[in-house]
Design a protein around this motif. Structure first.
Motif, short mmCIF file in Angstrom:
data_model
loop_
_atom_site.label_atom_id
_atom_site.label_comp_id
_atom_site.label_asym_id
_atom_site.label_seq_id
_atom_site.Cartn_x
_atom_site.Cartn_y
_atom_site.Cartn_z
N ARG A 80 -9.02 -8.44 -31.87
CA ARG A 80 -10.16 -9.26 -32.26
C ARG A 80 -9.75 -10.28 -33.32
N VAL A 89 -11.89 -16.39 -29.29
CA VAL A 89 -13.14 -15.65 -29.42
C VAL A 89 -14.08 -16.48 -30.27
N ASP A 115 -7.39 -9.43 -18.88
CA ASP A 115 -8.51 -8.99 -19.71
C ASP A 115 -8.90 -10.15 -20.62
N HIS A 117 -12.25 -12.39 -22.12
CA HIS A 117 -13.70 -12.34 -22.32
C HIS A 117 -14.39 -13.40 -21.46
N GLU A 118 -15.53 -13.03 -20.90
CA GLU A 118 -16.24 -13.93 -19.99
C GLU A 118 -16.71 -15.22 -20.68
N LYS A 119 -16.84 -15.20 -22.00
CA LYS A 119 -17.28 -16.39 -22.75
C LYS A 119 -16.12 -17.07 -23.49
N ALA A 120 -14.89 -16.72 -23.14
CA ALA A 120 -13.74 -17.33 -23.81
C ALA A 120 -13.74 -18.84 -23.58
#
Length: 205
Positions: A80, A89, A115, A117-120
């Motif tokens: 993160r 992110v 892997d 993130h769908e909103k990257a």
């Protein structure tokens, strides 16, 4: 160390350090007198990260503060932390824009088993790039990007290998940010040089 030493070691002027202190980007030092304070290596690391976020990534002071606050919440989560530092992110509730080609990017990610993130933000960038290429008469689809994606995987391994042995979260974030952003022009230059070399092999006698 005194603020003058902090300035010398960080390369940031005393005036700017005082500004960061007033804006809450840099925590106050240990008060030793009414107008004097001492600072430690943690201040130095944070100051270097602030400089990288504002100077290298070009973030505003307010956005830098948000990133630093988010980093403080995730110091034990290296994945993160790197995402926040590099901008992969989003901080807070910043909206992500969807391009018509987003479904193709989803298909690419699924095929690779990545892997991500769908909103990257990088998903949006990739979708917009496909759209721009098609508008210019270059009808590439996501399958064309697969060989490039595999090269990117190998680059990512090299990138993350450069962070081995770093234990301080601020130092890790700073190193990742500098290596990623500052190396990008070098990687582009290497690609251009490789293209010239390949063209010479193919088209010269």
């Amino acid at each position: 160390m005194r603020i003058s030493e902090l300035s010398r070691r960080s390369g940031v002027s005393v005036t700017t350090i005082k500004y960061y202190l007033r804006e809450g980007l840099l925590p106050p030092g240990r008060q030793t007198a009414a107008t004097q304070a001492e600072y430690d290596d943690q201040h130095l690391r944070r100051l270097r990260l602030i400089r990288a976020l504002t100077g290298v990534r070009g973030l505003s002071v307010s956005t830098t503060r948000e990133v630093l606050d988010a980093l403080a919440e995730h110091t034990g989560d290296t994945h993160r932390l790197l995402g926040l530092a590099l901008g992969s992110v989003r901080v807070g509730d910043q909206p992500a824009e969807d391009a018509p080609e987003s479904a193709e990017v989803d298909a690419l990610v699924e095929e690779l088993g990545w892997d991500v993130h769908e909103k990257a933000p990088a998903r949006t960038t990739l979708a917009e790039t496909l759209r721009s290429l098609r508008a210019l008469g270059v009808p590439l689809d996501w399958r064309t990007l697969l060989p490039y994606a595999h090269l990117a995987e190998r680059t990512a391994v090299l990138d993350l290998d450069q962070l081995k042995g770093l234990e301080d979260p601020l130092e890790t974030a700073e190193r990742a940010l500098l290596l990623t952003v500052l190396l990008e022009p070098a990687l582009m230059a290497l690609r251009r040089m490789a293209q010239e070399n390949e063209s010479a092999h193919r088209h010269t006698t």
